[in-house]
Motif scaffolding. Sequence first.
Motif, PDB file in Angstrom:
ATOM      1  N   PHE A  29      -1.549   0.208  -1.021  1.00  0.00           N
ATOM      2  CA  PHE A  29      -0.899  -0.974  -0.427  1.00  0.00           C
ATOM      3  C   PHE A  29      -0.051  -1.671  -1.485  1.00  0.00           C
ATOM      4  O   PHE A  29      -0.263  -1.507  -2.687  1.00  0.00           O
ATOM      5  N   PHE A  56       0.606  -1.800   4.030  1.00  0.00           N
ATOM      6  CA  PHE A  56      -0.106  -0.550   3.748  1.00  0.00           C
ATOM      7  C   PHE A  56       0.885   0.609   3.630  1.00  0.00           C
ATOM      8  O   PHE A  56       1.169   1.311   4.600  1.00  0.00           O
ATOM      9  N   VAL A  57       1.426   0.781   2.432  1.00  0.00           N
ATOM     10  CA  VAL A  57       2.456   1.803   2.217  1.00  0.00           C
ATOM     11  C   VAL A  57       1.855   3.205   2.169  1.00  0.00           C
ATOM     12  O   VAL A  57       2.503   4.181   2.515  1.00  0.00           O
ATOM     13  N   GLN A  58       0.628   3.322   1.718  1.00  0.00           N
ATOM     14  CA  GLN A  58      -0.088   4.611   1.704  1.00  0.00           C
ATOM     15  C   GLN A  58       0.781   5.742   1.154  1.00  0.00           C
ATOM     16  O   GLN A  58       1.000   6.748   1.822  1.00  0.00           O
TER      17      GLN A  58
END
Lengths: 451, 451
Positions: A183, A173-175
């Motif tokens: 993600f 989940f890089v957000q």
Amino acid sequence: MAQKRQIHFSAYLVGTGIHVASWRLPSAQRNASIDLEFYKKMAQTAERGKFDIAFIADSLAVNEDSHPNILNRFEPTTLLAALAGATSKIGLVATASTTYHEPYNLARLFASVDHISNGRAGWNMVTTGDATGETGRNFSRQSHVEHDERYKQAEEFIDVVQGLWDSWEDDAFVQDKESGVYFDPQKLHRLHYKGQYYSVQGPLNIGRSRQGQPVIVQAGASEPGQRLAARTAEVVFSHVKDFEKAKAFYKSLKGKLADFGRTPDQLHILQGISPIVADSKEEAEAINRQLHDLLLPEQGLRFLSGYLGKVDFSKYTLDTPAAEVEFPPDNGIQSHFERMTELIQKENPTLRELYALLEGGVNRELVGTPEQIADVLEKWFTEGAADGFMFVAPILPQGLEDFVDKVVPILQERGLYRLDYEGDTLRDHLGLRKPVNRFAANSQVLTNVEA
Amino acid sequence: MAQKRQIHFSAYLVGTGIHVASWRLPSAQRNASIDLEFYKKMAQTAERGKFDIAFIADSLAVNEDSHPNILNRFEPTTLLAALAGATSKIGLVATASTTYHEPYNLARLFASVDHISNGRAGWNMVTTGDATGETGRNFSRQSHVEHDERYKQAEEFIDVVQGLWDSWEDDAFVQDKESGVYFDPQKLHRLHYKGQYYSVQGPLNIGRSRQGQPVIVQAGASEPGQRLAARTAEVVFSHVKDFEKAKAFYKSLKGKLADFGRTPDQLHILQGISPIVADSKEEAEAINRQLHDLLLPEQGLRFLSGYLGKVDFSKYTLDTPAAEVEFPPDNGIQSHFERMTELIQKENPTLRELYALLEGGVNRELVGTPEQIADVLEKWFTEGAADGFMFVAPILPQGLEDFVDKVVPILQERGLYRLDYEGDTLRDHLGLRKPVNRFAANSQVLTNVEA
């Protein structure tokens, strides 16, 4: 694990205690089995005693002969979620059945408790013995699944659940608010499981927790049960009462781990104990006698029949030798049945005596002073019969409080037990590594490096 | 109910909010969807606003196109159990599917939350639309159950669950220590349900809570959905955006209650609203524009296709009129599909415009000042379009905080909304009676007297 080996404890929390007459004691709290504050206090007591685990057992059917403390009880995963907020360190483990749940639902329940508790959850997977057929009749099933079949199904079930738990890599989940990428699709993994019993695509709608995955706990003593444990379990609850037999079981199960590429420290064997501890041996014996006197023999027998298959006790008197009783073909809990058969052969009890002998909720050799109890536990722990103990108190909360206040300090003084928690997750307490995500690009490499 | 009729509110809690781009706002909290403290604070804010309900929605499958806030989320019943400890008054309601659970397990989960929260639980029963077939593939099923069939099954499911909840009469557990009688066997009731889909014997292993049974909530707008609601629901969530249509729906559903021997005050209809409230209309419009600008049109479309069936949007450009798109045969959420079809006919949007129009997460007529919002809600409430509102905030926690701080006081001043809770259970808040146990000796008499 370079650390000194230490005893691990799990506290079995069930209303007024495991003794079937414990609710009749003058001190017993009414409605204990469904009082959340009562459970919170017990979990806090176990945490004060630096226990690894607060444990909630379960069953999926009750009848007139069931243990009073399981007639009106919380559903275990919701109870764990509520206990998470009242504790901060202790592991939270509950029983759930592979035979009567969908793996997708069960994977979510325990993953969710793992997040809610910040990495303290464990799942005691059981296949659910159903000697009377009552459980199946609560689940629209005509007949119960046979013992060995249940274990085959359970193997698939656990593979699905653990696979689903790895749906998202830890950094999926890089957000990224700037680009709008929530993600990394490379780090989302569908399971695409296709087995004989289950076909599950995934992904799960919850990511991994601080400890990676909930800890897997098992209790099966049968051959398929041991195989499943050696393959998957990280904690095993055992109920062998005899020291030599416990050593043999310990050696046998630990010996099977290598078949699955695992080392002995990756699985902890906790032996069930139900001691009565008091300042003097006489006082402890008096408590035990009080419990025994409160037990209606008929109730003890009816309770037994719930475990061991429907026995028509009306054909017998309380003075009938147990050896004369016809027990139905066993589809119940195999270890219980075997222990009973053996006890009947060895001690030739009457029916009146059978319940107290078998399931009275008290270990006769563990009725004594704190030092006497500590001596027995030390022997079992140091001589290869156990890595620790499932503390199944005959009387709650008293038995747990006495144990924490009186026995725990002795074990700490002897250097056998932690003075405080050294980590925050259940895996920390058990000295278990956070499992590598099976789908991560470098998981194979890491596994090889760490093995 | 002699009391003055008052507005009821439910707060829909989902990560950073229902707007699909809400997570991209500078103020949005990372990991909100899986942060327990974040959820606790939101539930406490709703409780400060005297809301009836904190609501947790659910789904049983996610994919690359799902709403970001549902990819990594708590399982709802365990979340409710955790929120119970952080609140003391507000009702706790979650969605769970009749198609993918066993009624015995589900009855336990919600009964347990009802005990853990001391009588504040509710179950939003859904049959689970599955336009893409993905949910079925998480549950070892080849194909999804058809719409009408799902509702037939749901009728049986709810009968089983509510029947199990009455397994024990309120005074069944006599716990007479003297005689050793734990419960009165006359007050233990097996369900012995035998239907087309379910056969469930009972009893359940948990008794009734302080409010008797969890409150039943539903959302189905279709004909079988309305029938099921009229028969069983105590709260209905609706998503009709048009005032006249909402009035017609309200009248139609309330009119069906008499068929099942029920009165209009036994079912509350809450209309879904997604307002943006700010001190000036211009400020509210600016927030709405900011959200709109953060929305990637492709993401909006992919999100739509998750709701409405797998559409191959690659065949089109963003400027293609939506009327030219081929949508797959509908097995999704019927009310969504119908609303889309209608909007396309009425407004002839391009694909770029479609998401914002349909599911942008904001009611265009509810972007404004606290007074403007209050005026609309008052009109809907007093003119027979709603008993209250499901507050589905575009932005969380901000939207909920603003609503509680700015709109709620206006409604209180106008005498439309409670100044404080008058009871402790969810049934208290909703003015619903504690249901009489169906098996109790005098239940028939009582039912007749009260009807």
